[in-house]
Design a protein around this motif. Structure first.
Motif, PDB file in Angstrom:
ATOM      1  N   PRO A 337       1.872  -0.465  -1.777  1.00 52.35           N
ATOM      2  CA  PRO A 337       0.739   0.262  -1.185  1.00 52.35           C
ATOM      3  C   PRO A 337       0.463  -0.209   0.238  1.00 52.35           C
ATOM      4  N   ASP A 338      -0.076   0.666   1.058  1.00 49.26           N
ATOM      5  CA  ASP A 338      -0.276   0.368   2.473  1.00 49.26           C
ATOM      6  C   ASP A 338      -1.262  -0.754   2.725  1.00 49.26           C
ATOM      7  N   ASN A 339      -2.221  -0.965   1.815  1.00 51.63           N
ATOM      8  CA  ASN A 339      -3.276  -1.949   2.077  1.00 51.63           C
ATOM      9  C   ASN A 339      -2.971  -3.323   1.496  1.00 51.63           C
ATOM     10  N   VAL A 340      -1.726  -3.585   1.089  1.00 49.36           N
ATOM     11  CA  VAL A 340      -1.381  -4.867   0.476  1.00 49.36           C
ATOM     12  C   VAL A 340      -1.555  -5.995   1.488  1.00 49.36           C
ATOM     13  N   SER A 341      -2.233  -7.069   1.045  1.00 49.68           N
ATOM     14  CA  SER A 341      -2.431  -8.239   1.900  1.00 49.68           C
ATOM     15  C   SER A 341      -1.641  -9.451   1.425  1.00 49.68           C
ATOM     16  N   ASP A 342      -1.314  -9.524   0.133  1.00 48.90           N
ATOM     17  CA  ASP A 342      -0.535 -10.635  -0.397  1.00 48.90           C
ATOM     18  C   ASP A 342       0.238 -10.146  -1.608  1.00 48.90           C
ATOM     19  N   VAL A 343       1.348 -10.818  -1.903  1.00 51.06           N
ATOM     20  CA  VAL A 343       2.209 -10.378  -2.997  1.00 51.06           C
ATOM     21  C   VAL A 343       2.917 -11.588  -3.582  1.00 51.06           C
ATOM     22  N   ALA A 344       3.139 -11.585  -4.910  1.00 51.59           N
ATOM     23  CA  ALA A 344       3.850 -12.655  -5.603  1.00 51.59           C
ATOM     24  C   ALA A 344       4.669 -12.043  -6.723  1.00 51.59           C
ATOM     25  N   VAL A 353       0.121  -7.809  -6.581  1.00 56.05           N
ATOM     26  CA  VAL A 353      -0.304  -7.604  -5.199  1.00 56.05           C
ATOM     27  C   VAL A 353      -1.826  -7.584  -5.121  1.00 56.05           C
ATOM     28  N   THR A 354      -2.338  -8.034  -3.974  1.00 59.59           N
ATOM     29  CA  THR A 354      -3.755  -7.905  -3.659  1.00 59.59           C
ATOM     30  C   THR A 354      -3.898  -7.001  -2.447  1.00 59.59           C
ATOM     31  N   GLY A 355      -5.003  -6.264  -2.409  1.00 60.80           N
ATOM     32  CA  GLY A 355      -5.257  -5.350  -1.314  1.00 60.80           C
ATOM     33  C   GLY A 355      -6.266  -5.902  -0.338  1.00 60.80           C
ATOM     34  N   ALA A 356      -6.297  -5.324   0.848  1.00 58.30           N
ATOM     35  CA  ALA A 356      -7.197  -5.785   1.902  1.00 58.30           C
ATOM     36  C   ALA A 356      -8.652  -5.474   1.595  1.00 58.30           C
ATOM     37  N   TYR A 357      -8.927  -4.613   0.609  1.00 56.48           N
ATOM     38  CA  TYR A 357     -10.305  -4.202   0.319  1.00 56.48           C
ATOM     39  C   TYR A 357     -10.737  -4.602  -1.087  1.00 56.48           C
ATOM     40  N   GLY A 358     -10.218  -5.738  -1.585  1.00 55.13           N
ATOM     41  CA  GLY A 358     -10.671  -6.262  -2.858  1.00 55.13           C
ATOM     42  C   GLY A 358      -9.989  -5.679  -4.075  1.00 55.13           C
ATOM     43  N   SER A 359      -8.784  -5.162  -3.944  1.00 54.46           N
ATOM     44  CA  SER A 359      -8.063  -4.594  -5.087  1.00 54.46           C
ATOM     45  C   SER A 359      -6.953  -5.534  -5.529  1.00 54.46           C
ATOM     46  N   VAL A 360      -6.621  -5.490  -6.819  1.00 53.20           N
ATOM     47  CA  VAL A 360      -5.533  -6.263  -7.406  1.00 53.20           C
ATOM     48  C   VAL A 360      -4.771  -5.348  -8.344  1.00 53.20           C
ATOM     49  N   GLY A 361      -3.460  -5.429  -8.314  1.00 52.94           N
ATOM     50  CA  GLY A 361      -2.667  -4.579  -9.189  1.00 52.94           C
ATOM     51  C   GLY A 361      -1.247  -5.078  -9.333  1.00 52.94           C
ATOM     52  N   PHE A 362      -0.441  -4.311 -10.046  1.00 51.71           N
ATOM     53  CA  PHE A 362       0.947  -4.642 -10.306  1.00 51.71           C
ATOM     54  C   PHE A 362       1.851  -3.532  -9.769  1.00 51.71           C
ATOM     55  N   TRP A 363       3.001  -3.942  -9.260  1.00 55.59           N
ATOM     56  CA  TRP A 363       4.030  -3.010  -8.802  1.00 55.59           C
ATOM     57  C   TRP A 363       5.249  -3.217  -9.683  1.00 55.59           C
ATOM     58  N   ALA A 364       5.733  -2.138 -10.310  1.00 54.44           N
ATOM     59  CA  ALA A 364       6.899  -2.216 -11.186  1.00 54.44           C
ATOM     60  C   ALA A 364       7.681  -0.919 -11.077  1.00 54.44           C
ATOM     61  N   ASP A 365       8.966  -1.051 -10.783  1.00 53.32           N
ATOM     62  CA  ASP A 365       9.855   0.114 -10.673  1.00 53.32           C
ATOM     63  C   ASP A 365       9.313   1.154  -9.694  1.00 53.32           C
ATOM     64  N   GLY A 366       8.740   0.673  -8.607  1.00 48.25           N
ATOM     65  CA  GLY A 366       8.254   1.587  -7.593  1.00 48.25           C
ATOM     66  C   GLY A 366       6.917   2.226  -7.885  1.00 48.25           C
ATOM     67  N   ARG A 367       6.259   1.831  -8.978  1.00 48.64           N
ATOM     68  CA  ARG A 367       4.976   2.418  -9.356  1.00 48.64           C
ATOM     69  C   ARG A 367       3.898   1.342  -9.317  1.00 48.64           C
ATOM     70  N   TYR A 368       2.775   1.666  -8.699  1.00 41.64           N
ATOM     71  CA  TYR A 368       1.664   0.723  -8.584  1.00 41.64           C
ATOM     72  C   TYR A 368       0.619   1.026  -9.651  1.00 41.64           C
ATOM     73  N   VAL A 369       0.181  -0.038 -10.354  1.00 40.41           N
ATOM     74  CA  VAL A 369      -0.842   0.089 -11.389  1.00 40.41           C
ATOM     75  C   VAL A 369      -2.020  -0.800 -10.998  1.00 40.41           C
ATOM     76  N   ASP A 370      -3.179  -0.194 -10.786  1.00 36.64           N
ATOM     77  CA  ASP A 370      -4.364  -0.934 -10.397  1.00 36.64           C
ATOM     78  C   ASP A 370      -4.981  -1.625 -11.615  1.00 36.64           C
ATOM     79  N   VAL A 371      -5.696  -2.740 -11.377  1.00 35.96           N
ATOM     80  CA  VAL A 371      -6.441  -3.430 -12.431  1.00 35.96           C
ATOM     81  C   VAL A 371      -7.919  -3.187 -12.149  1.00 35.96           C
TER      82      VAL A 371
END
Length: 420
Positions: A337-344, A353-371
């Motif tokens: 995602p465009d707003n990613v600030s950190d990734v592990a 991944v964490t987002g610049a606006y307080g979001s956290v989610g997972f990226w798997a097989d090219g698909r992002y899933v928000d928590v």
């Protein structure tokens, strides 16, 4: 009075007063909630001021006296999905510890270390501060309970935790290091110029490999024109990796759970990765990738990734690019995602991944899933920078200020707990 007359009266009242009743604005409400949260954090301060006798820098290990017997068995944290909007919260409480919680470090899902400090709590810290009182705490049950392990009286300067595992910790404070290798039962003091192996291990890989200036054992110091691969306890490694390790090179050394060593060196906008499967005796160089800014390896060592997002959050390219190692080739995958600030990297081919606006989610097989439950929990912490790491046991840790959110479990279905 007729019912129709009452209807007309209430209709007229509603029309006349509709615009006079307004709910509080969202920004004002958010500020109020944020202020309340900050006030609650300040209440974490220890109970009273514990005065300790002894010379400057002295410390007392807690828990001495009668043998309490074998510890009670600690259940493994349960792994069940956290209900949306219901994030459990645990407070770090150390009885008798003065000051406030300034640092929190977990090493796996159950074990972690905490630091309480009376000097400039929550601020950037004063390197010239004196008379600081600090308390080191330890948890063995995922943050549910905490026990003090060391009380440091009249220390000076900045303090930080350098954990290795659940039993080995270095506290860098004042003009040296305080080290425990038995979970806090006993401590030893060392100068900055002579850090013991336990302290050196805090910046090394699982097997003790580290890139540093030749002949130096310290964790910090003056820059050197070239660096080398060393191993704690044996020193210089022969042969050296076939890649320059000069003063200007940006490198990253990682060791996965399978024992393979990964060395990434960036030269301009190109990142070159070398991998060793025999303890640095030989190396295989992978193709260099233009636009890659960072190497990620899963805790079990099975997956290796390149991303365009560097550790400082800077994106080398215009888009958040991802490459995955397949055989001996880096294959580009759909971007983050465009707003990613950190990734592990987590196990099972997943990126956290964490987002610049307080979001956290997972990226798997090219698909992002928000928590979504984490987005709600971090909604009022947008003034703090989010970072994410994945521990050796695949536990995800999202850090915001002095608070941490741990995610226990496999894949993207995890139990989340906020610890402050």
């Amino acid at each position: 009075m007729r019912e129709t007359a009452l209807d007309e009266i209430f209709a007229e009242f509603e029309a006349n007063t509709l615009t006079s009743f307004r709910p509080p604005g969202v920004p004002a409400a958010e500020r109020q909630v944020r202020d309340r949260r900050r006030r609650r954090r300040r209440l974490v301060a220890g109970v009273g001021a514990l005065l300790l006798a002894g010379p400057a820098g002295a410390f007392v290990a807690a828990g001495r006296g009668a043998d309490p017997g074998p510890p009670a068995p600690t259940p493994v944290p349960s792994v069940s999905p956290t209900p949306t909007g219901q994030l459990p919260e645990r407070r770090v409480v150390l009885p008798g510890a003065p000051g406030e919680l300034t640092e929190l470090r977990f090493v796996d899902a159950r074990h972690g270390w905490a630091l309480f400090d009376t000097c400039d709590p929550g601020g950037p810290g004063d390197p010239d501060a004196t008379g600081c009182r600090r308390t080191v705490g330890r948890t063995t049950d995922g943050g549910a309970t905490w026990q003090p392990t060391a009380r440091l009286a009249d220390t000076k300067g900045l303090a930080r935790l350098l954990p290795v595992d659940d039993r080995t910790l270095t506290v860098a404070v004042g003009d040296g290091y305080l080290v425990t290798t038995d979970g806090g039962a006993a401590w030893s003091r060392h100068s900055f110029g002579a850090p013991p192996p336990a302290t050196q291990a805090s910046t090394a890989t699982r097997s003790g490999f580290v890139v540093r200036c030749p002949g130096r054992r310290g964790l910090e110091g003056r820059p050197c024109p070239r660096r080398e691969l060393s191993r704690i306890g044996s020193g210089h490694v022969r042969p050296q990796p076939p890649v320059p390790l000069g003063q200007e090179s940006d490198h990253r050394l990682v060791e996965g759970g399978d024992g393979r060593l990964w060395l990434a060196v960036r030269d301009g906008d190109r990142l070159t990765v070398l991998v060793s499967a025999d303890g640095a005796a030989s190396w295989r160089k992978l193709p260099a990738v233009a636009g890659a800014g960072r190497l990620l390896v899963s805790p079990d060592g099975a997956d290796a990734w390149l991303v365009s997002v560097r550790e400082d959050g800077f994106d080398v390219t215009a888009t958040k690019q991802v490459w995955r190692l397949v055989g001996s080739r880096w294959e580009q995958r759909p971007g983050l995602p465009d707003n990613v600030s950190d990734v592990a990297a987590a196990n099972g081919g997943i990126l956290t991944v964490t987002g610049a606006y307080g979001s956290v989610g997972f990226w798997a097989d090219g698909r992002y899933v928000d928590v979504p439950e984490l987005r709600a929990a971090l909604r009022y912490d947008t003034d703090a920078t989010l970072s994410v790491e994945v521990l050796r046991d695949d536990t995800v840790v999202v850090s915001t200020g002095s608070a941490q959110i741990t995610g226990v479990g496999p894949g993207i279905t995890r139990t989340w707990t906020r610890i402050t």
